[in-house]
Motif scaffolding. Structure first.
Motif, mmCIF file in Angstrom:
data_model
loop_
_atom_site.group_PDB
_atom_site.id
_atom_site.type_symbol
_atom_site.label_atom_id
_atom_site.label_comp_id
_atom_site.label_asym_id
_atom_site.label_seq_id
_atom_site.Cartn_x
_atom_site.Cartn_y
_atom_site.Cartn_z
ATOM 1 N N UNK A 19 20.972 26.184 30.282
ATOM 2 C CA UNK A 19 21.868 25.511 29.337
ATOM 3 C C UNK A 19 23.147 25.075 30.034
ATOM 4 N N UNK A 20 23.709 25.982 30.815
ATOM 5 C CA UNK A 20 24.956 25.672 31.522
ATOM 6 C C UNK A 20 24.717 24.596 32.573
ATOM 7 N N UNK A 21 23.606 24.697 33.274
ATOM 8 C CA UNK A 21 23.290 23.708 34.315
ATOM 9 C C UNK A 21 23.102 22.313 33.731
ATOM 10 N N UNK A 22 22.612 22.231 32.502
ATOM 11 C CA UNK A 22 22.483 20.923 31.835
ATOM 12 C C UNK A 22 23.837 20.235 31.736
ATOM 13 N N UNK A 23 24.870 21.019 31.383
ATOM 14 C CA UNK A 23 26.218 20.449 31.236
ATOM 15 C C UNK A 23 26.775 20.048 32.597
ATOM 16 N N UNK A 24 26.567 20.885 33.593
ATOM 17 C CA UNK A 24 27.048 20.557 34.939
ATOM 18 C C UNK A 24 26.382 19.276 35.442
ATOM 19 N N UNK A 25 25.091 19.146 35.214
ATOM 20 C CA UNK A 25 24.378 17.938 35.631
ATOM 21 C C UNK A 25 24.874 16.714 34.864
ATOM 22 N N UNK A 26 25.211 16.891 33.598
ATOM 23 C CA UNK A 26 25.762 15.782 32.819
ATOM 24 C C UNK A 26 27.044 15.249 33.473
ATOM 25 N N UNK A 27 27.921 16.169 33.871
ATOM 26 C CA UNK A 27 29.172 15.754 34.515
ATOM 27 C C UNK A 27 28.888 15.121 35.872
ATOM 28 N N UNK A 28 28.031 15.747 36.663
ATOM 29 C CA UNK A 28 27.741 15.266 38.012
ATOM 30 C C UNK A 28 27.153 13.859 38.002
ATOM 31 N N UNK A 29 26.312 13.557 37.033
ATOM 32 C CA UNK A 29 25.636 12.253 36.986
ATOM 33 C C UNK A 29 26.344 11.250 36.084
ATOM 34 N N UNK A 30 27.521 11.614 35.583
ATOM 35 C CA UNK A 30 28.239 10.718 34.668
ATOM 36 C C UNK A 30 28.829 9.523 35.411
ATOM 37 N N UNK A 31 29.187 8.509 34.658
ATOM 38 C CA UNK A 31 29.750 7.269 35.189
ATOM 39 C C UNK A 31 30.996 7.548 36.026
ATOM 40 N N UNK A 32 31.046 7.114 37.278
ATOM 41 C CA UNK A 32 32.217 7.357 38.129
ATOM 42 C C UNK A 32 33.507 6.744 37.596
ATOM 43 N N UNK A 33 33.400 5.826 36.648
ATOM 44 C CA UNK A 33 34.601 5.219 36.064
ATOM 45 C C UNK A 33 35.172 6.043 34.915
ATOM 46 N N UNK A 34 34.508 7.149 34.574
ATOM 47 C CA UNK A 34 34.951 7.984 33.453
ATOM 48 C C UNK A 34 35.398 9.348 33.972
ATOM 49 N N UNK A 35 36.644 9.711 33.702
ATOM 50 C CA UNK A 35 37.178 11.017 34.088
ATOM 51 C C UNK A 35 36.989 12.000 32.925
ATOM 52 N N UNK A 36 36.136 12.988 33.123
ATOM 53 C CA UNK A 36 35.956 14.062 32.148
ATOM 54 C C UNK A 36 36.859 15.204 32.591
ATOM 55 N N UNK A 37 37.880 15.503 31.812
ATOM 56 C CA UNK A 37 38.858 16.503 32.233
ATOM 57 C C UNK A 37 38.291 17.917 32.180
ATOM 58 N N UNK A 38 37.710 18.275 31.064
ATOM 59 C CA UNK A 38 37.099 19.586 30.940
ATOM 60 C C UNK A 38 36.086 19.577 29.804
ATOM 61 N N UNK A 39 35.107 20.448 29.919
ATOM 62 C CA UNK A 39 34.120 20.630 28.861
ATOM 63 C C UNK A 39 34.031 22.119 28.571
ATOM 64 N N UNK A 40 34.268 22.510 27.329
ATOM 65 C CA UNK A 40 34.192 23.906 26.917
ATOM 66 C C UNK A 40 33.068 24.064 25.906
#
Length: 233
Positions: A205-226
């Motif tokens: 479950x946690x790795x799914x979120x990490x992969x979401x951030x890692x593969x996200x659009x480089x033009x989008x800054x995701x500050x934090x996900x809780x």
């Protein structure tokens, strides 16, 4: 979603529960991997499991020793080329009541969780080119205090602020910095502590979120996900 094929990803704490899952996922996706861990046996086992799938560099290091971290990052760069992502997974927790906690426990918590994150981020950022992303692992304990683990709460809160300040310094190089703050996950992290595992997320479950951030659009800054398990509610 960014295609990970050929992307160079550095993973600290690679032989841990989430580190091994992410290593295997990224190997299947064709990413080039640089892995470090303090456990030589587990690291070698992990390399064997992904043998032949992709290019892999690995090294046993002490994440709190700058000379070792710098050498690992330098050797990773020479082995696999330009960096794309850094996953700072190395960490630990020492539970206990503050009046009875030795100062050595405080030093260890801050060294591994905060200093280790600082050192790898520092040397990764020195080499990283646009675009790149640093993903630091925080915790819901950085947001909601846990009376059983005050040092862990303190260390992970520091990781969150380190990420925010680092972003302000590296954003001009198109390097994103995100803190992932998971709630409790069912991994070896808990040791022999008594935990209701029915209330925990899986490591996947946690790795799914990490992969979401890692593969996200480089033009989008995701500050934090809780996030945390719905089973808690």
């Amino acid at each position: 979603m960014v295609d990970m094929k050929g992307k160079h990803i550095v993973i600290t704490g690679a032989s841990g529960g989430m580190g091994s899952i992410l290593t295997k996922r990224l190997a299947d996706m064709g990413a080039k991997l640089s892995l470090c861990s303090n456990d030589e046996g587990l690291l070698n086992k992990l390399k064997e499991e992904i043998n032949g799938k992709t290019e892999v560099f690995s090294k046993v290091i002490d994440i709190t020793d700058e000379a070792q971290v710098e050498a690992f990052i330098e050797e990773s760069y020479k082995a696999n080329g330009e960096f794309y992502g850094l996953l700072n997974l190395a960490g630990l927790s020492i539970p206990g009541q503050i009046p009875e906690t030795p100062v050595e426990a405080f030093d260890t918590m801050m060294d591994v969780n905060v200093k280790g994150t600082f050192l790898t981020s520092k040397h990764f950022a020195h080499h990283a080119q646009s675009p790149a992303v640093i993903i630091n692992i925080g915790s819901m304990a950085a947001i909601n205090a846990n009376g059983n683990a005050p040092l862990y709460c303190t260390a992970k809160a520091a990781v969150n602020m380190l990420s925010k300040a680092l972003l302000l310094q590296v954003a001009s190089k198109k390097i994103r910095v995100t803190t992932v703050n998971p709630g409790g996950a069912d991994t070896a992290f808990w040791g022999d502590r008594k935990v209701d595992r029915t209330k925990l997320m899986s490591a996947d479950d946690v790795c799914d979120i990490i992969m979401f951030v890692l593969t996200s659009n480089p033009n989008v800054q995701i500050h934090e996900i809780s996030f945390e398990s719905m089973a808690k509610f």
